[in-house]
Design a protein around this motif. Structure first.
Motif, PDB file in Angstrom:
ATOM      1  N   CYS A  11       0.761  -1.295   0.065  1.00 59.18           N
ATOM      2  CA  CYS A  11       0.202   0.103  -0.213  1.00 59.18           C
ATOM      3  C   CYS A  11       0.882   1.262  -0.356  1.00 59.18           C
ATOM      4  CB  CYS A  11      -1.047  -0.128   1.074  1.00 59.18           C
ATOM      5  SG  CYS A  11      -1.360  -1.134   1.833  1.00 59.18           S
ATOM      6  N   LEU A  12       1.985   1.009  -0.664  1.00 57.18           N
ATOM      7  CA  LEU A  12       3.113   2.176  -0.374  1.00 57.18           C
ATOM      8  C   LEU A  12       2.710   3.669  -1.264  1.00 57.18           C
ATOM      9  CD1 LEU A  12       5.468   2.740   0.702  1.00 57.18           C
ATOM     10  CD2 LEU A  12       7.606   1.500  -0.543  1.00 57.18           C
ATOM     11  N   ALA A  13       2.049   3.634  -2.307  1.00 52.91           N
ATOM     12  CA  ALA A  13       1.440   4.799  -2.704  1.00 52.91           C
ATOM     13  C   ALA A  13       0.376   5.665  -1.683  1.00 52.91           C
ATOM     14  CB  ALA A  13       0.426   4.222  -3.754  1.00 52.91           C
ATOM     15  N   ALA A  14       1.064   6.903  -1.660  1.00 54.05           N
ATOM     16  CA  ALA A  14       0.569   7.727  -1.256  1.00 54.05           C
ATOM     17  C   ALA A  14      -0.725   7.604  -1.128  1.00 54.05           C
ATOM     18  CB  ALA A  14       1.381   8.999  -0.847  1.00 54.05           C
ATOM     19  N   PRO A  37     -10.257  15.548  -4.638  1.00 52.07           N
ATOM     20  CA  PRO A  37      -9.279  13.303  -3.957  1.00 52.07           C
ATOM     21  C   PRO A  37      -9.808  14.246  -2.403  1.00 52.07           C
ATOM     22  CG  PRO A  37      -8.107  14.961  -5.516  1.00 52.07           C
ATOM     23  CD  PRO A  37      -8.923  15.965  -5.759  1.00 52.07           C
ATOM     24  N   VAL A  38     -10.046  12.871  -1.982  1.00 55.53           N
ATOM     25  CA  VAL A  38     -10.129  13.425  -0.184  1.00 55.53           C
ATOM     26  C   VAL A  38      -8.578  13.077   0.523  1.00 55.53           C
ATOM     27  CG1 VAL A  38     -11.352  12.218   1.513  1.00 55.53           C
ATOM     28  CG2 VAL A  38     -12.457  12.349  -0.621  1.00 55.53           C
ATOM     29  N   THR A  39      -8.338  13.718   1.656  1.00 61.85           N
ATOM     30  CA  THR A  39      -7.291  13.303   2.050  1.00 61.85           C
ATOM     31  C   THR A  39      -7.524  12.440   3.166  1.00 61.85           C
ATOM     32  OG1 THR A  39      -6.056  15.514   1.521  1.00 61.85           O
ATOM     33  CG2 THR A  39      -5.483  14.706   3.441  1.00 61.85           C
ATOM     34  N   VAL A  71      -3.100   9.634   1.727  1.00 58.84           N
ATOM     35  CA  VAL A  71      -2.931   9.464   2.652  1.00 58.84           C
ATOM     36  C   VAL A  71      -1.511  10.805   2.807  1.00 58.84           C
ATOM     37  CG1 VAL A  71      -1.310   8.210   4.177  1.00 58.84           C
ATOM     38  CG2 VAL A  71      -3.325   7.337   2.641  1.00 58.84           C
ATOM     39  N   GLU A  72      -1.586  10.981   4.368  1.00 56.66           N
ATOM     40  CA  GLU A  72      -1.081  12.095   4.820  1.00 56.66           C
ATOM     41  C   GLU A  72      -0.588  12.512   6.190  1.00 56.66           C
ATOM     42  OE1 GLU A  72      -1.556  17.217   6.309  1.00 56.66           O
ATOM     43  OE2 GLU A  72      -2.221  16.882   4.072  1.00 56.66           O
TER      44      GLU A  72
END
Length: 330
Positions: A11-14, A37-39, A71-72
């Motif tokens: 799942c490494l892609a942010a 896009p949702v953060t 993902v932040e």
């Protein structure tokens, strides 16, 4: 190797997105959601267990919503920095917080100057998964059961030690709850992370330690540590031979660690409902169920109202445990 860390590369892609064929906007939301896009703000650095969980959810949620879920990572202050950022974000569903037992239920009692209120500043969306700790001791300790450990602690008050990743961590409070529910005198030794505590445990310099099952399953299987109980209400599929603390005689002992999603307070109900449905759909897939099992966790969702009550319940539950431990952070 930590099972969660093995999953993280998957799942490494942010940011992940693959819109399903025929994906449609939620007719109940006005204006249509999501519009962009949702953060998903994660309160800890990349590469850890919480980050891996969040990235697995982000992948499936992005597919369901037809928008990127980015993902932040915002680490610091036990997750408080990230929580405050989301609490002050626009309440439109495009900024979400990946909350944990620590950030939403323990921090209110642990931090004297907490700048967010887990109940007032957030709109709960859904639980995502639960996991538990396991109590391990070095093979040299003359205690092969929880009863034997408690008896030993009563024979040697104040002499037995338990290590943790630091004040207010889940393994610290798991030990504090054992101390109070069993009525024993054991000494807390905080470390800067679980890894150095584990080194001292395996070296016989600590008497016991609570840690995540995913972290300890290989050490248990290799005989480097001995597992006495798991802290949840049911046994773990990864350690089916290890009883729960309740089965071992501590009827009031339960440390269930959970992960879930919340949005800023005043986020429109249709948006919360849409997110709740999509998270439930993601977590019900066979792929996600398998990934959770490999991580030593259970895929578990609920309604927004049920998640809100869980947060309130655990705030009440952990407040006296934190106070009794004497832990306090600024």
């Amino acid at each position: 190797m930590n099972a969660l860390r093995k999953l993280a590369p998957l799942c490494l892609a942010a940011a992940v997105w693959a819109a399903p064929a025929g994906a449609a906007q939620d007719a109940g939301a006005s204006p249509p959601y999501p519009r962009q896009p949702v953060t998903l703000v994660v309160p800890f650095p990349p590469g850890g267990p919480t980050d891996a969980m969040a990235r697995m959810l982000a992948q499936g949620l992005g597919e369901r919503l037809g928008q990127q879920v980015i993902v932040e990572n915002r680490g610091g202050a036990g997750g408080s920095i990230a929580a405050e950022v989301v609490a002050r974000a626009p309440a439109d569903g495009h900024t979400l917080f990946f909350g944990t037992t620590g950030t939403l239920a323990i921090n209110p009692s642990l931090y004297a100057d907490l700048r967010y209120d887990p109940v007032k500043d957030f709109a709960p969306v859904s639980l995502m998964a639960t996991t538990m700790n396991v109590l391990v001791v070095p093979p040299s300790l003359p205690a092969s059961s929880l009863d034997a450990l408690i008896a030993l602690a009563r024979q040697r008050p104040g002499e037995l030690t338990y290590g943790s990743a630091g004040n207010g961590s889940s393994n610290h409070l798991s030990g504090e709850l054992l101390r109070t529910t069993a009525g024993i005198d054991i000494t807390h030794v905080p470390y800067k992370g679980s890894a150095p505590a584990l080194v001292d445990l395996m070296g016989g310099r600590l008497s016991m330690m609570f840690d995540t099952i995913a972290q300890q399953v290989q050490n248990i299987q290799a005989g480097k540590v001995r597992a006495l109980v798991v802290t949840g209400p049911q046994r773990s599929p990864l350690l089916p031979q290890v009883p729960t603390a309740r089965e071992a005689g501590l009827k009031d002992y339960d440390v269930t660690i959970w992960y879930g999603v919340v949005a800023p307070a005043s986020t429109p109900a249709p948006v919360i409902d849409r997110l709740n449905r999509e998270i439930a759909a993601v977590m019900a897939t066979g792929t996600m169920q398998q990934r959770m099992r490999e991580a030593g966790a259970d895929a578990r969702t609920n309604t927004a109202a049920e998640f809100a009550e869980l947060i309130r319940h655990d705030i009440r539950k952990w407040a006296p445990v934190v106070k009794g431990s004497g832990a306090s952070l600024n």
